[in-house]
Design an enzyme around this catalytic site. Structure first.
Site, short mmCIF file in Angstrom:
data_model
loop_
_atom_site.label_atom_id
_atom_site.label_comp_id
_atom_site.label_asym_id
_atom_site.label_seq_id
_atom_site.Cartn_x
_atom_site.Cartn_y
_atom_site.Cartn_z
N GLU A 80 -26.82 1.82 5.29
CA GLU A 80 -25.90 2.11 6.39
C GLU A 80 -24.58 2.68 5.87
O GLU A 80 -24.05 2.23 4.87
CB GLU A 80 -25.61 0.83 7.19
CG GLU A 80 -26.83 0.23 7.87
CD GLU A 80 -27.41 1.13 8.95
OE1 GLU A 80 -26.69 2.03 9.44
OE2 GLU A 80 -28.58 0.91 9.32
N CYS A 146 -26.84 -7.54 12.20
CA CYS A 146 -26.72 -6.79 10.95
C CYS A 146 -25.35 -6.11 10.86
O CYS A 146 -24.65 -6.21 9.85
CB CYS A 146 -27.85 -5.76 10.84
SG CYS A 146 -29.49 -6.49 10.72
N HIS A 170 -30.96 -1.39 5.93
CA HIS A 170 -32.01 -1.76 6.89
C HIS A 170 -33.39 -1.39 6.34
O HIS A 170 -33.56 -0.31 5.75
CB HIS A 170 -31.79 -1.04 8.22
CG HIS A 170 -30.97 -1.84 9.19
ND1 HIS A 170 -29.78 -1.39 9.72
CD2 HIS A 170 -31.18 -3.07 9.73
CE1 HIS A 170 -29.29 -2.29 10.54
NE2 HIS A 170 -30.12 -3.32 10.57
#
Length: 209
Positions: A80, A146, A170
Protein backbone atom coordinates in the site's frame (compact mmCIF):
# COMPACT_ATOMS: atom_id res chain seq x y z
CA UNK A 1 21.22 -6.89 11.93
CA UNK A 2 17.92 -5.35 10.84
CA UNK A 3 15.06 -5.97 13.29
CA UNK A 4 11.84 -6.53 11.35
CA UNK A 5 8.42 -6.81 13.01
CA UNK A 6 5.78 -8.45 10.81
CA UNK A 7 2.08 -8.67 11.64
CA UNK A 8 -0.90 -10.60 10.33
CA UNK A 9 -4.58 -10.87 11.24
CA UNK A 10 -6.96 -13.45 12.60
CA UNK A 11 -9.85 -14.63 10.37
CA UNK A 12 -12.78 -12.25 9.88
CA UNK A 13 -15.87 -11.65 7.81
CA UNK A 14 -17.15 -15.19 8.23
CA UNK A 15 -14.03 -16.86 6.80
CA UNK A 16 -12.49 -19.73 8.75
CA UNK A 17 -8.93 -18.82 7.74
CA UNK A 18 -6.83 -15.77 7.01
CA UNK A 19 -3.74 -16.37 4.88
CA UNK A 20 -1.78 -13.73 6.80
CA UNK A 21 -2.14 -15.71 10.03
CA UNK A 22 -0.75 -18.74 8.18
CA UNK A 23 2.13 -16.60 6.92
CA UNK A 24 2.93 -15.48 10.47
CA UNK A 25 3.05 -19.09 11.62
CA UNK A 26 5.33 -20.06 8.73
CA UNK A 27 7.70 -17.16 9.43
CA UNK A 28 8.52 -18.51 12.87
CA UNK A 29 10.75 -21.03 11.07
CA UNK A 30 12.35 -18.52 8.68
CA UNK A 31 15.93 -17.29 8.69
CA UNK A 32 16.85 -14.28 6.55
CA UNK A 33 20.45 -13.15 6.27
CA UNK A 34 20.91 -9.70 7.74
CA UNK A 35 17.54 -9.72 9.52
CA UNK A 36 15.99 -10.70 12.82
CA UNK A 37 12.29 -11.46 12.42
CA UNK A 38 9.48 -11.20 14.95
CA UNK A 39 5.81 -11.83 14.20
CA UNK A 40 2.57 -10.85 15.89
CA UNK A 41 -1.04 -11.84 15.17
CA UNK A 42 -3.56 -9.02 15.50
CA UNK A 43 -7.29 -9.02 16.29
CA UNK A 44 -9.71 -7.65 13.70
CA UNK A 45 -11.06 -4.93 15.95
CA UNK A 46 -10.95 -1.12 15.95
CA UNK A 47 -8.58 0.03 17.55
CA UNK A 48 -7.24 -2.89 19.51
CA UNK A 49 -5.29 -4.08 16.46
CA UNK A 50 -3.13 -0.96 16.30
CA UNK A 51 -2.79 -0.71 20.08
CA UNK A 52 -1.33 -4.23 20.17
CA UNK A 53 1.03 -3.63 17.24
CA UNK A 54 2.30 -0.37 18.72
CA UNK A 55 2.86 -2.09 22.07
CA UNK A 56 4.93 -4.73 20.25
CA UNK A 57 6.90 -1.94 18.58
CA UNK A 58 7.60 -0.31 21.93
CA UNK A 59 8.83 -3.61 23.36
CA UNK A 60 10.77 -4.92 20.35
CA UNK A 61 12.10 -1.60 18.99
CA UNK A 62 12.16 -2.70 15.33
CA UNK A 63 13.90 -0.97 12.46
CA UNK A 64 11.10 -1.97 10.08
CA UNK A 65 7.42 -2.88 10.43
CA UNK A 66 5.63 -4.82 7.68
CA UNK A 67 1.95 -5.16 8.51
CA UNK A 68 0.06 -7.71 6.42
CA UNK A 69 -3.63 -8.20 5.74
CA UNK A 70 -6.16 -9.89 3.49
CA UNK A 71 -7.80 -8.11 0.56
CA UNK A 72 -10.20 -10.74 -0.75
CA UNK A 73 -10.94 -10.08 -4.40
CA UNK A 74 -7.48 -8.83 -5.34
CA UNK A 75 -5.40 -10.87 -7.73
CA UNK A 76 -1.90 -9.87 -6.60
CA UNK A 77 0.24 -9.00 -3.61
CA UNK A 78 -0.22 -5.26 -3.16
CA UNK A 79 2.02 -3.06 -1.00
CA UNK A 80 0.00 0.00 0.00
CA UNK A 81 1.14 3.52 -0.86
CA UNK A 82 -0.98 5.51 1.62
CA UNK A 83 -3.25 5.24 4.65
CA UNK A 84 -6.07 7.74 5.17
CA UNK A 85 -7.36 9.21 8.42
CA UNK A 86 -10.81 7.65 8.39
CA UNK A 87 -12.54 4.50 9.55
CA UNK A 88 -15.72 3.71 7.72
CA UNK A 89 -17.59 0.47 7.19
CA UNK A 90 -20.51 0.71 4.73
CA UNK A 91 -23.73 -1.05 5.67
CA UNK A 92 -23.17 -3.53 2.83
CA UNK A 93 -19.93 -4.74 4.42
CA UNK A 94 -19.16 -6.73 7.57
CA UNK A 95 -18.48 -5.25 11.00
CA UNK A 96 -15.26 -5.94 12.84
CA UNK A 97 -14.98 -9.06 14.98
CA UNK A 98 -16.57 -7.29 17.95
CA UNK A 99 -19.49 -5.95 15.92
CA UNK A 100 -18.27 -2.37 15.62
CA UNK A 101 -19.21 -0.50 12.45
CA UNK A 102 -17.76 3.03 12.50
CA UNK A 103 -18.95 5.48 9.83
CA UNK A 104 -17.01 8.57 8.70
CA UNK A 105 -14.93 8.65 11.90
CA UNK A 106 -11.38 10.04 12.02
CA UNK A 107 -8.75 7.60 13.22
CA UNK A 108 -6.85 10.35 15.02
CA UNK A 109 -8.18 13.86 15.60
CA UNK A 110 -5.73 16.59 14.55
CA UNK A 111 -3.49 14.18 12.62
CA UNK A 112 -2.81 14.40 8.85
CA UNK A 113 -5.45 13.36 6.32
CA UNK A 114 -3.07 10.77 4.91
CA UNK A 115 0.30 9.18 5.66
CA UNK A 116 2.56 7.48 3.14
CA UNK A 117 4.30 4.13 3.54
CA UNK A 118 8.02 4.40 4.18
CA UNK A 119 8.71 0.89 2.88
CA UNK A 120 10.47 0.54 -0.51
CA UNK A 121 7.17 -0.40 -2.16
CA UNK A 122 8.27 0.07 -5.77
CA UNK A 123 11.38 -2.03 -5.28
CA UNK A 124 9.28 -4.66 -3.51
CA UNK A 125 6.88 -4.86 -6.45
CA UNK A 126 9.71 -4.96 -8.98
CA UNK A 127 11.39 -7.84 -7.13
CA UNK A 128 8.12 -9.72 -6.76
CA UNK A 129 7.27 -9.51 -10.46
CA UNK A 130 10.85 -10.46 -11.37
CA UNK A 131 10.32 -13.60 -9.28
CA UNK A 132 7.12 -14.42 -11.19
CA UNK A 133 4.80 -13.42 -8.35
CA UNK A 134 1.80 -11.20 -9.21
CA UNK A 135 2.27 -7.81 -7.54
CA UNK A 136 1.31 -4.14 -7.88
CA UNK A 137 1.45 -0.96 -5.84
CA UNK A 138 -1.98 -0.20 -4.39
CA UNK A 139 -3.21 3.36 -3.90
CA UNK A 140 -5.98 2.50 -1.46
CA UNK A 141 -5.79 0.50 1.74
CA UNK A 142 -9.55 0.91 2.17
CA UNK A 143 -11.17 2.30 5.32
CA UNK A 144 -11.35 -0.90 7.36
CA UNK A 145 -9.01 -2.49 9.91
CA UNK A 146 -5.99 -2.70 7.58
CA UNK A 147 -6.01 1.02 6.80
CA UNK A 148 -6.66 1.75 10.47
CA UNK A 149 -3.61 -0.27 11.50
CA UNK A 150 -1.34 1.24 8.85
CA UNK A 151 -2.41 4.78 9.69
CA UNK A 152 -2.04 4.41 13.46
CA UNK A 153 1.43 2.88 13.15
CA UNK A 154 2.69 5.59 10.78
CA UNK A 155 1.14 8.34 12.93
CA UNK A 156 2.73 6.95 16.09
CA UNK A 157 6.12 6.85 14.37
CA UNK A 158 5.58 10.45 13.20
CA UNK A 159 4.61 11.70 16.65
CA UNK A 160 7.47 9.90 18.37
CA UNK A 161 9.91 10.99 15.63
CA UNK A 162 11.32 7.50 15.28
CA UNK A 163 13.53 6.24 12.41
CA UNK A 164 11.29 3.21 11.79
CA UNK A 165 10.31 2.29 8.23
CA UNK A 166 6.76 0.98 8.12
CA UNK A 167 3.89 0.16 5.82
CA UNK A 168 1.23 -2.34 4.89
CA UNK A 169 0.92 -5.17 2.37
CA UNK A 170 -2.35 -6.74 1.24
CA UNK A 171 -2.48 -10.38 0.17
CA UNK A 172 -5.18 -12.09 -1.93
CA UNK A 173 -7.30 -14.96 -0.70
CA UNK A 174 -5.54 -18.31 -0.46
CA UNK A 175 -6.36 -21.30 -2.62
CA UNK A 176 -7.80 -22.91 0.51
CA UNK A 177 -10.34 -20.09 0.75
CA UNK A 178 -11.14 -20.29 -2.98
CA UNK A 179 -12.14 -23.94 -2.61
CA UNK A 180 -15.11 -22.70 -0.59
CA UNK A 181 -15.67 -19.58 -2.73
CA UNK A 182 -14.76 -20.61 -6.25
CA UNK A 183 -15.30 -17.18 -7.82
CA UNK A 184 -12.77 -15.45 -5.52
CA UNK A 185 -9.31 -14.79 -7.03
CA UNK A 186 -6.58 -16.52 -5.08
CA UNK A 187 -2.90 -17.42 -4.84
CA UNK A 188 -1.35 -20.52 -3.28
CA UNK A 189 -0.13 -19.91 0.26
CA UNK A 190 3.35 -21.12 -0.74
CA UNK A 191 3.54 -18.39 -3.40
CA UNK A 192 2.43 -15.77 -0.90
CA UNK A 193 5.09 -16.97 1.55
CA UNK A 194 7.70 -16.73 -1.21
CA UNK A 195 6.44 -13.22 -1.88
CA UNK A 196 6.82 -12.24 1.76
CA UNK A 197 10.36 -13.61 1.73
CA UNK A 198 11.13 -11.51 -1.36
CA UNK A 199 9.79 -8.36 0.32
CA UNK A 200 11.78 -9.00 3.48
CA UNK A 201 14.98 -9.47 1.48
CA UNK A 202 14.21 -6.30 -0.50
CA UNK A 203 13.86 -4.31 2.73
CA UNK A 204 17.20 -5.70 3.96
CA UNK A 205 18.98 -4.92 0.69
CA UNK A 206 17.61 -1.38 0.42
CA UNK A 207 18.60 -0.69 4.01
CA UNK A 208 22.19 -1.66 3.16
CA UNK A 209 22.34 0.49 0.08
Amino acid sequence: MLKILISGFEPFGGDAVNPTSELMEALTQEKVEGAELKTVLLPVHFDECADLLIAEMQAYKPDVVIACGLAKGRTAITPERIAVNVKDIPSSSYADNQGQRPVDEPIREDSPDGLFSTLPIRSMVNELTAAGIPAAVSNTAGTYICNNTMYRVLDWIRLEQLPIRAGFVHFPASTEMAVQQFSVPSLPIDMMLDGLRVMIRTVVHTAKG
